[in-house]
Motif scaffolding. Structure first.
Motif, short mmCIF file in Angstrom:
data_model
loop_
_atom_site.label_atom_id
_atom_site.label_comp_id
_atom_site.label_asym_id
_atom_site.label_seq_id
_atom_site.Cartn_x
_atom_site.Cartn_y
_atom_site.Cartn_z
N ARG A 278 -20.11 23.97 6.85
CA ARG A 278 -20.58 23.54 8.18
C ARG A 278 -21.97 24.09 8.41
O ARG A 278 -22.28 25.22 8.07
CB ARG A 278 -19.65 24.08 9.27
CG ARG A 278 -18.25 23.51 9.21
CD ARG A 278 -18.17 22.10 9.75
NE ARG A 278 -16.88 21.47 9.46
CZ ARG A 278 -16.61 20.18 9.66
NH1 ARG A 278 -17.55 19.39 10.12
NH2 ARG A 278 -15.44 19.69 9.37
N ALA A 335 -19.98 17.96 5.03
CA ALA A 335 -18.91 18.09 6.02
C ALA A 335 -18.95 16.98 7.08
O ALA A 335 -17.92 16.44 7.47
CB ALA A 335 -19.00 19.46 6.69
N GLY A 336 -20.15 16.64 7.55
CA GLY A 336 -20.27 15.61 8.57
C GLY A 336 -19.90 14.23 8.05
O GLY A 336 -19.27 13.42 8.77
N ASP A 339 -16.07 14.03 7.83
CA ASP A 339 -15.46 13.82 9.16
C ASP A 339 -15.56 12.36 9.58
O ASP A 339 -14.61 11.77 10.08
CB ASP A 339 -16.18 14.70 10.21
CG ASP A 339 -15.88 16.17 10.02
OD1 ASP A 339 -14.93 16.50 9.29
OD2 ASP A 339 -16.61 17.00 10.60
N SER A 340 -16.75 11.79 9.39
CA SER A 340 -16.97 10.41 9.83
C SER A 340 -16.15 9.42 8.99
O SER A 340 -15.63 8.43 9.51
CB SER A 340 -18.47 10.06 9.75
OG SER A 340 -18.70 8.77 10.24
N ALA A 343 -12.64 9.56 10.14
CA ALA A 343 -12.50 8.89 11.45
C ALA A 343 -12.63 7.37 11.33
O ALA A 343 -12.38 6.65 12.31
CB ALA A 343 -13.55 9.43 12.41
#
Length: 448
Positions: A278, A335-336, A339-340, A343
């Motif tokens: 992160r 990490a981003g 996550d996306s 989702a």
């Protein structure tokens, strides 16, 4: 540096994940050629262990002396298909194991260059190397491979594209991790210090030192310090100035390493390369710029601006830049992005659009293992088309995971991160891929 700049650099290292992503020694193997594959393999082992014997120690010494982390120590070598042109497919494993053993002997993280350049046509040596990949990438540990199947000058070799679709499937059936060490390129550059696509180009010298910088966390924190009402112009200028500082560090470390190792200094690669940690994410930079979630509308524009600002700031800071230079967007290593993708906001189609303005391409993407080889080949062809038409490097590093379904998470571990299994289109591309042949070079390639 004055006191303020020194304190600023310490803060970047301590709080913002600033590091030198990689120091890569390029080694030419052209003088190792022999008509006896055992003799050639021994020559390669001897040269790598001789040239790189002090690489790791030198990097560690510099790291201790200046307090700048150097995350990876690597070697890139001449594309093996050029050295082993007369070897048959079964001989290739001898070359591969000798290189893998040499890399372990000198203590590097990876060796790149088990590669072939087949953008126009494949020679017998190229074909043999590609055929050996399922065995090579499952029976070696630190050896990486890349295959260049297209270029703006040559067009796209669709026979090679179709073959790579099958090879990737076969590798996954033996070892999922094998495909994390394989990149399929269009317009591959010869001075790339990043794995899995690194190789030492034929126009390079006998041995060079290349540097790959990192620093997504530093860029993100620099934008965080701006007001939310700051204009895009101010964001752009902030990124550019930050990239300048990061690159100066890369230039310094690379020059120092080259001097101590008595090698020529090659290039600084300006890429922003994320890690799964992160705060060290390219996706988080884009979100800090004002996107709710990476992958939503505006993502491609934000990424284009980020790349351009990084390049302009970095070019000013280094004598010689090269490699892929820009922002990497590997899904499993960011990490981003993870996550996306989980989702459902970030999908392969949006990633493909983003690759039109970023450094590499579809990188570290896990898909269901049931995906047909023709679909994988079609994904490669699409990505190559973006690179060939726009005269830029693009690549595919894709990982079919057997028995996995969309929504599962495959844990690759370490810097490779966690890969969410992403959906691909179920509509077939079989007839298009099975036609084979060649997509000609675009009209704007016709100049010299």
């Amino acid at each position: 540096m004055d006191k303020t700049q020194i304190l600023e650099t310490i803060k970047m290292v301590r709080d913002e994940h600033l590091d030198i992503r990689t120091i890569t020694m390029g080694i030419s193997l052209l003088d190792c050629v022999s008509d006896d594959h055992q003799k050639a393999s021994q020559r390669i082992y001897d040269k790598i262990t001789n040239y790189a014997q002090d690489l790791v120690k030198t990097a560690d010494d510099i790291e201790d002396e200046y307090g700048i982390p150097i995350t990876n120590k690597r070697i890139s070598i001449t594309p093996v298909s050029l050295v082993a042109g007369n070897a048959n497919s079964s001989d290739m494993i001898t070359y591969a194991k000798a290189i893998d053993r040499a890399g372990k002997e000198v203590g590097v993280d990876f060796v790149g260059g088990f590669s072939a350049l087949v953008q126009k046509e494949a020679s017998k040596g190229d074909e043999n190397l590609i055929d050996s990949l399922p065995q090579v990438l499952t029976e070696t540990d630190i050896l990486n491979s890349s295959i260049n199947i297209g270029s703006t000058k040559a067009g796209i070799n669709m026979d090679a594209v179709a073959k790579m679709g099958k090879i990737i499937k076969e590798i996954s059936s033996k070892s999922v991790m094998g495909n994390s060490k394989l990149v399929v390129f269009a317009n591959a550059v010869e001075d790339n210090p990043f794995m899995a696509g690194a190789f030492h180009g034929v126009s390079e010298g006998d041995s060079t030192i290349n540097i790959g910088i990192s620093g997504p966390g530093v860029v993100k924190r620099s934008i965080e310090r701006l007001s939310k009402s700051a204009s895009i112009d101010q964001v752009y200028e902030t990124i550019k100035k930050t990239a300048y500082k990061i690159t100066r560090l890369g230039q310094f470390i690379g020059s120092e390493a080259a001097k101590r190792l008595n090698k020529s200094f090659g290039i600084v690669d300006l890429s922003l390369a994320p890690t799964p940690a992160r705060g060290d994410s390219v996706a988080e930079i884009l979100e800090e710029m004002g996107l709710e979630v990476v992958g939503t509308h505006g993502t491609t524009a934000a990424l284009m601006m980020l790349n351009d600002a990084v390049k302009k700031g970095g070019v000013m800071a280094s004598l010689r830049v090269g490699g892929l230079s820009g922002a990497f967007i590997p899904v499993s290593e960011d990490a981003g992005m993870i996550d996306s993708a989980i989702a459902g906001v970030l999908n392969i189609d949006k990633l493909e659009a983003m690759t039109a303005v970023c450094s590499v391409g579809l990188d570290m993407i896990a898909i269901p293992g049931s995906t047909p080889s023709e679909t994988i080949a079609a994904i490669i062809a699409d990505e190559a088309a973006i690179g060939v038409q726009n005269n830029k490097t693009t690549a595919v590093r894709i990982i079919p995971v057997p028995n996995a379904k969309v929504g599962d998470i495959y844990k690759l571990g370490g810097l490779l991160g966690d890969a969410p299994i992403m959906p691909v289109h179920s509509e077939k591309s079989n007839v298009f891929i099975k036609r084979g042949g060649f997509i000609p070079a675009p009209i704007h390639s016709f100049k010299n």
